[in-house]
Design a protein around this motif. Structure first.
Motif, PDB file in Angstrom:
ATOM      1  N   ASN A  40      37.738  75.255  60.727  1.00 12.49           N
ATOM      2  CA  ASN A  40      37.981  73.839  60.189  1.00 12.49           C
ATOM      3  C   ASN A  40      36.943  72.754  61.090  1.00 12.49           C
ATOM      4  N   PRO A  41      36.712  71.664  60.452  1.00 10.73           N
ATOM      5  CA  PRO A  41      35.823  70.657  60.971  1.00 10.73           C
ATOM      6  C   PRO A  41      36.195  70.431  62.419  1.00 10.73           C
ATOM      7  N   VAL A  42      37.514  70.330  62.571  1.00 10.47           N
ATOM      8  CA  VAL A  42      38.068  69.914  64.046  1.00 10.47           C
ATOM      9  C   VAL A  42      37.373  70.980  65.216  1.00 10.47           C
ATOM     10  N   ALA A 128      48.653  72.406  55.433  1.00 10.40           N
ATOM     11  CA  ALA A 128      49.246  71.426  56.055  1.00 10.40           C
ATOM     12  C   ALA A 128      48.898  69.970  56.126  1.00 10.40           C
ATOM     13  N   THR A 129      47.621  69.675  56.269  1.00  8.96           N
ATOM     14  CA  THR A 129      46.980  68.430  56.092  1.00  8.96           C
ATOM     15  C   THR A 129      47.478  67.914  54.924  1.00  8.96           C
ATOM     16  N   ALA A 130      46.934  68.692  53.631  1.00  2.21           N
ATOM     17  CA  ALA A 130      47.052  68.088  52.450  1.00  2.21           C
ATOM     18  C   ALA A 130      48.639  67.448  52.116  1.00  2.21           C
ATOM     19  N   THR A 173      36.970  63.689  43.770  1.00  4.77           N
ATOM     20  CA  THR A 173      35.398  63.428  44.076  1.00  4.77           C
ATOM     21  C   THR A 173      34.858  64.629  44.782  1.00  4.77           C
ATOM     22  N   VAL A 174      33.596  64.789  44.285  1.00  6.16           N
ATOM     23  CA  VAL A 174      32.730  65.908  44.810  1.00  6.16           C
ATOM     24  C   VAL A 174      31.302  65.654  45.074  1.00  6.16           C
ATOM     25  N   GLY A 175      30.378  66.438  45.592  1.00  9.50           N
ATOM     26  CA  GLY A 175      28.994  65.998  45.885  1.00  9.50           C
ATOM     27  C   GLY A 175      28.102  67.166  45.153  1.00  9.50           C
ATOM     28  N   LEU A 264      47.263  66.009  62.028  1.00  8.05           N
ATOM     29  CA  LEU A 264      48.228  66.911  61.788  1.00  8.05           C
ATOM     30  C   LEU A 264      49.185  67.040  62.937  1.00  8.05           C
ATOM     31  N   PRO A 265      48.373  67.173  64.274  1.00  6.22           N
ATOM     32  CA  PRO A 265      48.915  67.490  65.245  1.00  6.22           C
ATOM     33  C   PRO A 265      50.306  66.473  65.769  1.00  6.22           C
ATOM     34  N   ASN A 266      50.216  65.327  65.070  1.00  6.59           N
ATOM     35  CA  ASN A 266      51.423  64.512  65.320  1.00  6.59           C
ATOM     36  C   ASN A 266      52.787  64.693  64.789  1.00  6.59           C
ATOM     37  N   LYS A 312      27.202  71.988  51.392  1.00  5.67           N
ATOM     38  CA  LYS A 312      28.190  71.501  50.233  1.00  5.67           C
ATOM     39  C   LYS A 312      29.321  72.295  50.469  1.00  5.67           C
ATOM     40  N   ALA A 313      30.524  71.603  50.303  1.00  7.59           N
ATOM     41  CA  ALA A 313      31.891  72.588  50.316  1.00  7.59           C
ATOM     42  C   ALA A 313      32.198  73.256  49.013  1.00  7.59           C
ATOM     43  N   LEU A 314      32.535  74.441  49.236  1.00  5.37           N
ATOM     44  CA  LEU A 314      33.024  75.163  47.862  1.00  5.37           C
ATOM     45  C   LEU A 314      34.285  76.064  48.463  1.00  5.37           C
TER      46      LEU A 314
HETATM   47  N1  LIG Z   1      43.637  64.263  60.150  1.00  7.47           N
HETATM   48  C1  LIG Z   1      43.848  65.454  60.338  1.00  7.47           C
HETATM   49  O1  LIG Z   1      44.665  65.968  60.736  1.00  7.47           O
HETATM   50  C2  LIG Z   1      42.760  66.318  59.695  1.00  7.47           C
HETATM   51  C3  LIG Z   1      43.153  67.734  59.533  1.00  7.47           C
HETATM   52  C4  LIG Z   1      41.999  68.451  58.693  1.00  7.47           C
HETATM   53  C5  LIG Z   1      40.891  67.873  58.333  1.00  7.47           C
HETATM   54  N2  LIG Z   1      40.598  66.608  58.560  1.00  7.47           N
HETATM   55  C6  LIG Z   1      39.298  65.855  58.298  1.00  7.47           C
HETATM   56  O2  LIG Z   1      39.339  65.779  56.877  1.00  7.47           O
HETATM   57  C7  LIG Z   1      38.132  65.975  56.490  1.00  7.47           C
HETATM   58  C8  LIG Z   1      38.100  67.346  55.341  1.00  7.47           C
HETATM   59  O3  LIG Z   1      38.303  68.382  55.951  1.00  7.47           O
HETATM   60  P1  LIG Z   1      38.020  69.755  55.252  1.00  7.47           P
HETATM   61  O4  LIG Z   1      38.709  70.862  56.070  1.00  7.47           O
HETATM   62  O5  LIG Z   1      38.457  69.662  53.909  1.00  7.47           O
HETATM   63  O6  LIG Z   1      36.374  69.772  55.307  1.00  7.47           O
HETATM   64  P2  LIG Z   1      35.441  70.660  54.422  1.00  7.47           P
HETATM   65  O7  LIG Z   1      35.807  71.867  53.712  1.00  7.47           O
HETATM   66  O8  LIG Z   1      34.191  70.931  55.431  1.00  7.47           O
HETATM   67  O9  LIG Z   1      35.127  69.682  53.021  1.00  7.47           O
HETATM   68  C9  LIG Z   1      34.494  68.360  53.366  1.00  7.47           C
HETATM   69  C10 LIG Z   1      34.673  67.487  52.212  1.00  7.47           C
HETATM   70  O10 LIG Z   1      34.185  66.330  52.397  1.00  7.47           O
HETATM   71  C11 LIG Z   1      33.557  65.784  51.057  1.00  7.47           C
HETATM   72  N3  LIG Z   1      32.448  64.797  51.218  1.00  7.47           N
HETATM   73  C12 LIG Z   1      31.279  64.700  51.711  1.00  7.47           C
HETATM   74  N4  LIG Z   1      30.825  63.357  51.634  1.00  7.47           N
HETATM   75  C13 LIG Z   1      31.684  62.760  50.884  1.00  7.47           C
HETATM   76  C14 LIG Z   1      31.886  61.282  50.520  1.00  7.47           C
HETATM   77  N5  LIG Z   1      30.635  60.457  50.608  1.00  7.47           N
HETATM   78  N6  LIG Z   1      32.929  60.986  50.325  1.00  7.47           N
HETATM   79  C15 LIG Z   1      33.880  61.758  50.177  1.00  7.47           C
HETATM   80  N7  LIG Z   1      34.101  62.984  50.018  1.00  7.47           N
HETATM   81  C16 LIG Z   1      32.867  63.355  50.690  1.00  7.47           C
HETATM   82  C17 LIG Z   1      32.531  67.349  50.701  1.00  7.47           C
HETATM   83  O11 LIG Z   1      32.308  67.247  49.353  1.00  7.47           O
HETATM   84  P3  LIG Z   1      30.845  67.779  48.822  1.00  7.47           P
HETATM   85  O12 LIG Z   1      30.600  68.964  49.910  1.00  7.47           O
HETATM   86  O13 LIG Z   1      31.282  68.351  47.506  1.00  7.47           O
HETATM   87  O14 LIG Z   1      29.809  66.534  48.889  1.00  7.47           O
HETATM   88  C18 LIG Z   1      33.758  67.997  50.906  1.00  7.47           C
HETATM   89  O15 LIG Z   1      34.660  68.082  49.735  1.00  7.47           O
HETATM   90  C19 LIG Z   1      37.408  66.483  57.808  1.00  7.47           C
HETATM   91  O16 LIG Z   1      36.404  65.110  58.043  1.00  7.47           O
HETATM   92  C20 LIG Z   1      38.317  66.951  58.718  1.00  7.47           C
HETATM   93  O17 LIG Z   1      37.729  66.657  60.093  1.00  7.47           O
HETATM   94  C21 LIG Z   1      41.338  65.818  59.340  1.00  7.47           C
END
Ligand SMILES: NC(=O)c1ccc[n+]([C@@H]2O[C@H](COP(=O)([O-])OP(=O)(O)OC[C@H]3O[C@@H](n4cnc5c(N)ncnc54)[C@H](OP(=O)(O)O)[C@@H]3O)[C@@H](O)[C@H]2O)c1
Length: 321
Positions: A40-42, A128-130, A173-175, A264-266, A312-314
């Motif tokens: 995960n990004p975190v 869980a986040t979604a 939205t996607v890239g 999420l941890p909250n 790019k994420a897939l």
């Molecule tokens: N708050 C929380 O508790 C929590 C929990 C989980 C994740 N997150 C955060 O949520 C984000 C997504 O997590 P993930 O696991 O889904 O990451 P991921 O699998 O790496 O996906 C990242 C996504 O962001 C998109 N993206 C890139 N540029 C964008 C833009 N300008 N506008 C909108 N979207 C854009 C990417 O699209 P393309 O690659 O198609 O460009 C991709 O779909 C991360 O920042 C992560 O840290 C937060």
């Protein structure tokens, strides 16, 4: 056992595969032999040292994983040795980038036979986040329209599947063209390219009105424009952000709209139990089916972190011990 260890914060290359003692499960804890760990990004933010809440070094990264219960501690009643499970949180410092991990009993959930271990490792944080963003923070209801930023990523794809299963309209939205095809295949009713200028205006025009809910994965880039793409009473849930952003507060006033943060941890223990009860039902009946982008050997964890932050994420990237 073999495990990835971070001995000092820094670039992905600080992660090294090491031989460490096998852990043992204490009371109320479960020892899981992992077949896959979700990246995960975190995990990247924590390893870089730039994010609050990192465990002291040395530590093993990762909170998501899937495998088979090896042994249970005293008093554990939910699972027994041999059960296929996914894990949604690890003990601090003893993460899932490892052959074995120990978890609290309440963070271990059944993994249906229909799903691979890689898919199980993609459930914990992303789904869980979604779920928390859609149902616990935005309180979205069937019939509403939800725009999912980053619909090609782990959280975004989970959101599209959850929305479809619950009778909400999900747009994304996607890239990349590949991301578009993937989001459409996972239930998006419409997909817009977040690299194109004016894509949010195009999304509102295509729908005929603003969105009831926007799930925001990169708030520092999009939040100001999101507020102009909401319907009356609309809610933006800020899930991800990598910097600051300017907004026009009057955009909110005119629509009785809200910006909601989440981490999420909250979530409380009761909210986490509720989230995973819903996810378990969706995994079992086939409406939720994590999409795996790549499986990477555990020793190549640095490559996985580079890919998560730069490619790019897939779908999900998972590590395989
Ligand atoms: N708050 C929380 O508790 C929590 C929990 C989980 C994740 N997150 C955060 O949520 C984000 C997504 O997590 P993930 O696991 O889904 O990451 P991921 O699998 O790496 O996906 C990242 C996504 O962001 C998109 N993206 C890139 N540029 C964008 C833009 N300008 N506008 C909108 N979207 C854009 C990417 O699209 P393309 O690659 O198609 O460009 C991709 O779909 C991360 O920042 C992560 O840290 C937060």
């Amino acid at each position: 056992m073999k495990a990835i260890r971070v001995r000092s914060f820094g670039a992905p290359e600080v992660m090294r595969l090491e031989e460490v003692p096998d852990p043992t499960p204490g009371p109320g804890r479960v020892l899981v032999r992992l077949h896959a760990a979700g990246v995960n990004p975190v995990d990247c933010y924590l390893r870089s040292g730039s994010y609050p809440g990192a465990p002291p070094t040395p530590y093993t990264p990762g909170s998501d994983g899937a495998g088979v219960v090896e042994r249970v501690g005293a008093g554990v009643g939910r699972v027994v040795a041999g059960d296929r499970v996914y894990v949604a949180a690890s003990l601090s410092g003893a993460g899932t980038y490892s052959e074995l991990t120990v978890c609290e009993e309440q963070e271990v959930f059944p993994l249906p036979e229909s799903l691979s271990f890689a898919q199980g490792a993609a459930v914990g944080v992303p789904y869980a986040t979604a779920y928390r963003a859609i149902f616990q923070r935005a309180r979205a209801v069937p019939g509403e329209a939800v725009l999912v930023h980053g619909a090609s990523g782990g959280v975004g794809l989970a959101a599209l599947q959850l929305l479809k299963a619950a009778g909400l309209m999900g747009l994304g939205t996607v890239g990349s063209p590949e991301g578009r095809a993937l989001a459409l295949s996972q239930g998006a009713s419409g997909v817009f390219d977040h690299r194109q200028p004016g894509y949010l205006e195009e999304a509102v025009k295509a729908r005929g009105r603003g969105f009831d809910v926007i799930l925001e994965m990169l708030a520092n880039v999009n939040l100001g424009r999101d507020l102009k793409a909401l319907a009356p009473g609309g809610r933006v849930v800020v899930i991800g952000s990598r910097g600051d952003v300017q907004i026009t507060p009057r955009d909110l006033m005119g629509l009785d709209a809200s910006i909601l943060g989440m981490r999420l941890p909250n979530a409380s223990a009761a909210e986490r139990a509720s989230i995973h009860a819903a996810l378990g039902a969706g995994l079992a009946n086939g409406t939720l089916h994590p999409v795996i982008a790549r499986e990477i050997p555990l020793a190549e964890a640095p490559r996985a972190h580079h890919d998560v932050m730069e490619q790019k994420a897939l779908g999900k990237i998972v590590l395989v011990p």
